[in-house]
Design a protein around this motif. Structure first.
Motif, mmCIF file in Angstrom:
data_model
loop_
_atom_site.group_PDB
_atom_site.id
_atom_site.type_symbol
_atom_site.label_atom_id
_atom_site.label_comp_id
_atom_site.label_asym_id
_atom_site.label_seq_id
_atom_site.Cartn_x
_atom_site.Cartn_y
_atom_site.Cartn_z
ATOM 1 N N VAL A 205 7.499 -31.310 -64.747
ATOM 2 C CA VAL A 205 8.372 -31.674 -65.869
ATOM 3 C C VAL A 205 7.867 -31.003 -67.143
ATOM 4 O O VAL A 205 6.691 -31.124 -67.487
ATOM 5 C CB VAL A 205 8.423 -33.208 -66.068
ATOM 6 C CG1 VAL A 205 9.212 -33.564 -67.321
ATOM 7 C CG2 VAL A 205 9.034 -33.888 -64.847
ATOM 8 N N THR A 212 14.540 -30.362 -72.012
ATOM 9 C CA THR A 212 14.568 -30.545 -70.560
ATOM 10 C C THR A 212 14.732 -32.023 -70.209
ATOM 11 O O THR A 212 15.354 -32.362 -69.198
ATOM 12 C CB THR A 212 13.286 -30.009 -69.903
ATOM 13 O OG1 THR A 212 12.162 -30.760 -70.359
ATOM 14 C CG2 THR A 212 13.074 -28.542 -70.230
ATOM 15 N N TRP A 216 17.600 -33.930 -67.890
ATOM 16 C CA TRP A 216 17.347 -34.923 -66.834
ATOM 17 C C TRP A 216 18.285 -36.117 -67.019
ATOM 18 O O TRP A 216 18.970 -36.547 -66.082
ATOM 19 C CB TRP A 216 15.897 -35.415 -66.885
ATOM 20 C CG TRP A 216 14.890 -34.648 -66.108
ATOM 21 C CD1 TRP A 216 13.908 -33.830 -66.595
ATOM 22 C CD2 TRP A 216 14.707 -34.645 -64.667
ATOM 23 N NE1 TRP A 216 13.152 -33.310 -65.571
ATOM 24 C CE2 TRP A 216 13.602 -33.802 -64.384
ATOM 25 C CE3 TRP A 216 15.359 -35.278 -63.618
ATOM 26 C CZ2 TRP A 216 13.151 -33.585 -63.083
ATOM 27 C CZ3 TRP A 216 14.917 -35.053 -62.311
ATOM 28 C CH2 TRP A 216 13.819 -34.206 -62.060
ATOM 29 N N LEU A 252 16.039 -42.826 -64.134
ATOM 30 C CA LEU A 252 15.098 -41.784 -64.542
ATOM 31 C C LEU A 252 13.681 -42.339 -64.614
ATOM 32 O O LEU A 252 12.724 -41.667 -64.202
ATOM 33 C CB LEU A 252 15.522 -41.209 -65.890
ATOM 34 C CG LEU A 252 14.684 -40.067 -66.459
ATOM 35 C CD1 LEU A 252 14.610 -38.891 -65.490
ATOM 36 C CD2 LEU A 252 15.242 -39.606 -67.805
ATOM 37 N N PHE A 294 12.975 -29.027 -62.042
ATOM 38 C CA PHE A 294 14.385 -29.124 -62.410
ATOM 39 C C PHE A 294 14.693 -28.275 -63.629
ATOM 40 O O PHE A 294 13.952 -28.305 -64.601
ATOM 41 C CB PHE A 294 14.729 -30.589 -62.724
ATOM 42 C CG PHE A 294 15.921 -30.741 -63.633
ATOM 43 C CD1 PHE A 294 17.200 -30.481 -63.167
ATOM 44 C CD2 PHE A 294 15.770 -31.134 -64.952
ATOM 45 C CE1 PHE A 294 18.306 -30.602 -64.011
ATOM 46 C CE2 PHE A 294 16.863 -31.261 -65.803
ATOM 47 C CZ PHE A 294 18.131 -31.004 -65.331
ATOM 48 N N GLU A 295 15.741 -27.524 -63.562
ATOM 49 C CA GLU A 295 16.385 -26.885 -64.718
ATOM 50 C C GLU A 295 17.423 -25.893 -64.226
ATOM 51 O O GLU A 295 17.598 -25.711 -63.040
ATOM 52 C CB GLU A 295 15.417 -26.219 -65.687
ATOM 53 C CG GLU A 295 15.221 -27.002 -67.014
ATOM 54 C CD GLU A 295 16.518 -27.478 -67.654
ATOM 55 O OE1 GLU A 295 17.543 -26.770 -67.548
ATOM 56 O OE2 GLU A 295 16.538 -28.544 -68.262
ATOM 57 N N PHE A 319 21.683 -30.665 -58.127
ATOM 58 C CA PHE A 319 21.108 -31.936 -58.554
ATOM 59 C C PHE A 319 21.683 -33.040 -57.671
ATOM 60 O O PHE A 319 22.889 -33.123 -57.482
ATOM 61 C CB PHE A 319 21.452 -32.204 -60.025
ATOM 62 C CG PHE A 319 20.597 -33.259 -60.660
ATOM 63 C CD1 PHE A 319 19.483 -32.907 -61.401
ATOM 64 C CD2 PHE A 319 20.909 -34.602 -60.512
ATOM 65 C CE1 PHE A 319 18.680 -33.882 -61.987
ATOM 66 C CE2 PHE A 319 20.126 -35.588 -61.095
ATOM 67 C CZ PHE A 319 19.002 -35.234 -61.826
#
Length: 449
Positions: A205, A212, A216, A252, A294-295, A319
């Motif tokens: 992360v 970012t 999320w 999250l 993630f991105e 995702f």
């Protein structure tokens, strides 16, 4: 725009396939990047011999270098002299100083919907001309045109898009753990647990760059709460204390608060910038610092700075669905004319063509919303899959929520949503407190806006 039915499109193709800076302010002298003989007749651009056109953007490094090739092709076709104006972020503040000094650029590349709206409110932006509109009507889905319009009038031409609903993974880590690409959030958390049990921290992360963290949240919120709620929250028509926000933060927080699931823990993540978050996922062989990151599609640029190969060592999946569907969150940069000049309108026209998009697509690290760009222009199957998914999503997209918000809430380091979500990463059990902080900051920002 309609519901988030793009999950099938986003999934399509992904599972199967899974620079130096240039600061002279002049378009690159390399003439090799154009659309080629077969595409030069796609649009007729005016002759602009000797006319000067300035373009402001925040892009640096490899991105600027490739964009200069796009501008160079425009020079070749029109005879205009194009200069690149390096801008600082937030670009609206940069442009404000330029306008106040009587020297606005002809065109600015604006990275937020809110920035386009602000440029229109400030009476800086000029509507697109008829030739640019023709190219938009021919080459773009209505959803992308809507994102560049204010009060029904077209101002922006989206040239560069970003698919922000992707998770990239280290294929060796997945193979060693014996896991497959998850499709739901529950499966994602099970996959993360199995990767953890295999001896690798599951997720990297980039908490030092809080944009970012907003991404999320937005993906979880869009999938869990649905597109109507997403639109309402993006416009602050519902409060951040709404139960739907509580649900998304709780989801999250289940990831952020799971011991051993985040590389470096919260403190380490908060010191990790975006490029490092990618690189630590794809260096170290089968024992990297994390198995997944993630991105959006821009991850491929950072992977290119490692020894990992996209499509073999690094693959990608959509995702995971938290609710009924996987989310389709996008970002992008739109060209907006700040001067009523032939050169500005001609550049907007060119940027709306497949010819312009092809130049950057071939270089990689780029996705175009132009539906008539041949997918063969992309350098690998992963990029082709991402681009194809974005185009097939059509109008079923939702633009990055924080980029729609006032800059003081959605895009300022150490303030607003960025600060609140960084604090949440430190203490993911504090859902109610985070909601109150978000609502207080949002109420102030939207009131001023």
């Amino acid at each position: 725009m309609v519901a988030c039915a793009a999950v099938g499109a986003l999934a399509l193709g992904l599972s199967a396939c899974g620079g130096d800076d240039k600061d002279d302010g002049k378009a690159d002298g390399d003439k090799s990047g154009g659309g080629g003989k077969e595409s030069t007749a796609a649009v007729q651009l005016p002759k602009l011999d000797g006319e000067k056109v300035s373009v402001a953007a925040v892009w640096g490094g490899a991105e600027r270098k490739v964009f200069l090739k796009v501008l160079d092709e425009f020079e070749k076709r029109t005879g205009a002299e194009v200069s690149f104006v390096p801008a600082q972020d937030p670009i609206i503040s940069f442009l404000e100083s330029k306008v106040a000094g009587g020297q606005p650029p002809d065109v600015a590349m604006l990275p937020q919907v809110g920035a386009i709206e602000q440029a229109v409110r400030n009476k800086w932006a000029k509507p697109v001309g008829p030739e640019a509109q023709k190219q938009l009507d021919k080459n773009y889905a209505q959803g992308w045109k809507d994102l560049g319009a204010v009060d029904g009038k077209q101002y922006g031409v989206y040239f560069k898009a970003a698919n922000k609903s992707l998770i990239w993974y280290n294929t060796e880590v997945f193979a060693n753990a014996g896991v497959k690409e998850p499709k739901t959030w529950a499966d994602f958390m099970k996959t993360a647990q199995t990767v953890y049990d295999s001896g690798v921290t599951p997720v990297s992360v980039a908490g030092a760059e809080a944009w970012t963290l907003t991404d999320w949240f937005e993906n979880i919120y869009l999938s869990q709460a649905g597109p109507e709620k997403y639109d309402q929250l993006a416009q602050h028509k519902i409060k951040w204390t709404d139960p739907s926000v509580k649900d998304a933060l709780t989801t999250l927080g289940g990831l952020f608060g799971k011991k051993g699931f985040i590389a470096g823990g919260a403190s380490g993540a908060l010191q990790t910038e975006f490029p490092a978050s990618v690189k630590q996922t794809f260096t170290g062989g089968d024992q990297p610092k994390a198995g997944m990151v993630f991105e959006g599609d821009m991850v491929s640029l950072a992977i290119a700075e490692t020894k990992a190969e996209v499509g073999t060592d690094a693959k990608v999946f959509p995702f995971p669905a938290v609710g009924d569907e996987s989310p389709a969150v996008v970002g992008g940069d739109a060209a907006v004319a700040l001067k009523n000049s032939k050169g500005a309108q001609a550049l907007l026209t060119f940027l709306a063509t497949p010819d312009a998009a092809k130049i950057w697509a071939e270089a990689g690290g780029f996705v175009s919303p132009n539906k008539n760009l041949d997918l063969k222009a992309y350098p690998n199957d992963v990029q082709r899959g991402i681009a194809d998914a974005l185009i097939k999503a059509g109008d079923d997209i939702r633009f990055d929520m924080s980029d729609q918000a006032p800059q003081s809430f959605g895009g300022t380091p150490g303030k607003g949503e960025w600060k609140a979500l960084q604090d949440f990463l430190k203490n993911p059990k504090n859902v109610a407190g985070t909601q109150r902080t978000l609502e207080d900051a949002a109420a102030k920002a939207y009131k001023k806006n």
